[in-house]
Design an enzyme around this catalytic site. Sequence first.
Site, short mmCIF file in Angstrom:
data_model
loop_
_atom_site.label_atom_id
_atom_site.label_comp_id
_atom_site.label_asym_id
_atom_site.label_seq_id
_atom_site.Cartn_x
_atom_site.Cartn_y
_atom_site.Cartn_z
N HIS A 141 9.41 66.01 -58.55
CA HIS A 141 9.48 66.62 -59.89
C HIS A 141 9.37 65.55 -60.97
CE1 HIS A 141 11.37 70.02 -62.45
NE2 HIS A 141 10.59 69.26 -63.19
N HIS A 156 11.24 77.02 -62.53
CA HIS A 156 12.18 76.58 -63.57
C HIS A 156 12.97 77.83 -63.93
CE1 HIS A 156 13.04 74.43 -67.58
NE2 HIS A 156 13.64 75.60 -67.67
N ASP A 201 13.10 64.84 -62.40
CA ASP A 201 12.64 65.55 -63.59
C ASP A 201 12.29 64.54 -64.69
OD1 ASP A 201 11.87 67.51 -65.33
OD2 ASP A 201 13.87 68.34 -65.65
N ASP A 230 6.78 75.10 -64.47
CA ASP A 230 7.90 74.28 -64.95
C ASP A 230 7.84 74.01 -66.45
OD1 ASP A 230 10.28 72.76 -64.69
OD2 ASP A 230 9.09 70.95 -64.86
#
Lengths: 426, 325
Positions: free
Chosen positions: A61, A180, A306, A153
Amino acid sequence: MSELLIKDGRVIDPANKIDTVSDVLIREGKIAEIGSVKASGEMKTIDAKDKYVVPGLIDLHVHFREPGDEGKETIASGSHAAVAGGFTSVACMPNTQPTIDNEATVEYVYRQAAEANLANVYATGAITKGRDGEELAEMGQMVRGGVVAFTDDGTGVQDSGVMLKAFQYASMFDKVIMQHCQDDAIAGNGCMNSGYQATVLGLPGMSPLAEELMIARDLLLVQQTKARYHVQHLSTKKAAQIIREAKQQGIAVTTEVSPHHLLLTEDCCVGYDTNYKMNPPLRRQEDVDAMRQAVADGTIDCLATDHAPHLSSEKELEFFNAPPGILGLECALGLYVKALIDTKTIDWPRMIAMMTHIPADILSIDKGTLAIGADADVTIIDPTSPWQVDVEKFYSKSRNCPFHGWDLTARATHTIVGGEIKFQLG
Amino acid sequence: MKKKSSSKDFVWRRKHLLGLKGMSADELIHLFNTAEGFKEISQRSIKKAPALRGKVVGNLFFEDSTRTRTSFALAVSRLSADIVEFTAKASSLSKGETLRDTARNLEAMGIDMVVVRHKAGGAANLLSQCIDACVINAGDGYHEHPTQGLLDIFTIRELRQDIKGLKVAIVGDIAHSRVARSNIWALHTLGAEVFLVGPPTLMPSAVSQLPVTVCHDFDSIIGQMDVLNMLRVQFERIGSPVIPSLLEYSRLFALTEKRMEKAKSDVIVMHPGPMNRGLEIEGTVADGPNSTVLRQVSNGLAVRMAVLFLVNQASKLPADERIDS
């Protein structure tokens, strides 16, 4: 014949249940031998004594912002940040400009990645065209282009009918659908966790319910299909419990957690520092504790940064107006050690598993192992060297990281991709 | 509390006025005493004091405002300082300049103090971190509106001997109200008992963690209250999921003549303005004998003069004696 010998390290290869002091020989970009290997004259050798030798770390991610936001990050700069953090493989999110929602943009990502020639960069494709939640994107075409997963996402697919169709359609390709999880009707214009701090700071809050509701819905939907479902950046206690129960029922669900949701709480937002603005937002201490517990009991499958670069000029805006997200790749390893090893939540082999073969399995990529014949993606970690996070030394083009100045103890000293040393701590 | 003045050698240390949360009772009382002095000036024939002569104050309003803006402008001129008016429309903000850039530019022009109104919570805090000038929060998002909170309490203090023990109801859209928050913090610090009245959809998410009593039945508590502070309800919320209709809101929460019959005869009726007559407050009540609406406006001037005066004083202190946050 190119050979590289890594001597005397603690080899941790959870995929093959190996945890022993040994040598690793790399030949022609593949793992050739694990055991006692005698160095010959020609061989390049790395002394890994007191270090850990693990399969190259995988982050499923990251946001590399290319195409469209090259001022924040490029695939090249992001790849550089990845290898500097010990990551040999990353999966890029498709919320770029334009959206990665067709074969041509997927190919563009792979072309830029090949040019950068640092980490293995995998593209993910949008679930819906333009990530607008309405029409399915050309998943089949994107699979042809090489995507490893689908996700919108940055936003969740709001319409339940569209999401059901996405699960059904994606099941044709055996690619995971990553979500998400955020119900926009509940989240509203929230810019931090709803609760005491949002109330005091006068900022619109985002209820944990927004995350939990979409996870619960998706779990019902996915059971109607043969798709695989992955919950991105888990952040709430109740969400962890919902997934724990789903796993007990045998539902095909996996999930990830980010360093900041293992270490920081909404209390960090008190000074309106936008480096603490993320989506999902920082939650309460009991949520942080629940994340660690969910890592310990296996509810959480893997670790994901992330990594979300933003311009300083954007992060200098008012808290409400600043974009959410922070950098992750270059300090994640040390942060995970602080959050999970130092607290005795899990041990090193489990942590390495969560950063190697487990994310590889989720993405169905042939990575994350030191098996003989596997691609020689190897990370060498100094588990004890103290260092301080300094964003000015980051290879990322951006600087938005709340961990600046933190004292950490573990970091990658060598990052080897396909048998080539792509990063060496100098 | 009214007559008790803080000790003569009290030193005001805050260079900025960002909010009332965390402000001590001594600070609040010192500020009120200072404001009393300035109120007296307003009653003279020559209404000017030379306290800020030569200073330049920027009036930065990124959100519409009439009375707060005018009140600050007048306060600045009464203290003999110069004011630079700055509105979002007339500014470079539409060209993508950030709040930070704008403030730095104004500072480069030699501004000593900045009064800021902004729709984002924390905007005043952000400004205070990136410029040297004193920053006075004139309302930021739902965060705080400290001078409104101060003038409300100053007004109560004029009419009652002591804030301590008073029962104050704040009625209406608490969730989106900076006025409510500033009042809650300072009233609590001064020992008042705060009641929040309104539908659950207009309460902040963590209202149970605030030092208040929440009540959804206005009629059940109105008789015990010493002060009723009626907040403005945004028309755009009517018919949204938070308020079904104007009629229903009025029936449940508006301060009508009929409802006033249940209140104490000397109850103080306040409104921060601008009022929606007929929505949250009936016109006759707003204009009635219990209403302090106009007194609040006059007191706002004195309170703002006091704030400008005190933060300017604090800015001259050595850094280690100052509170800069």
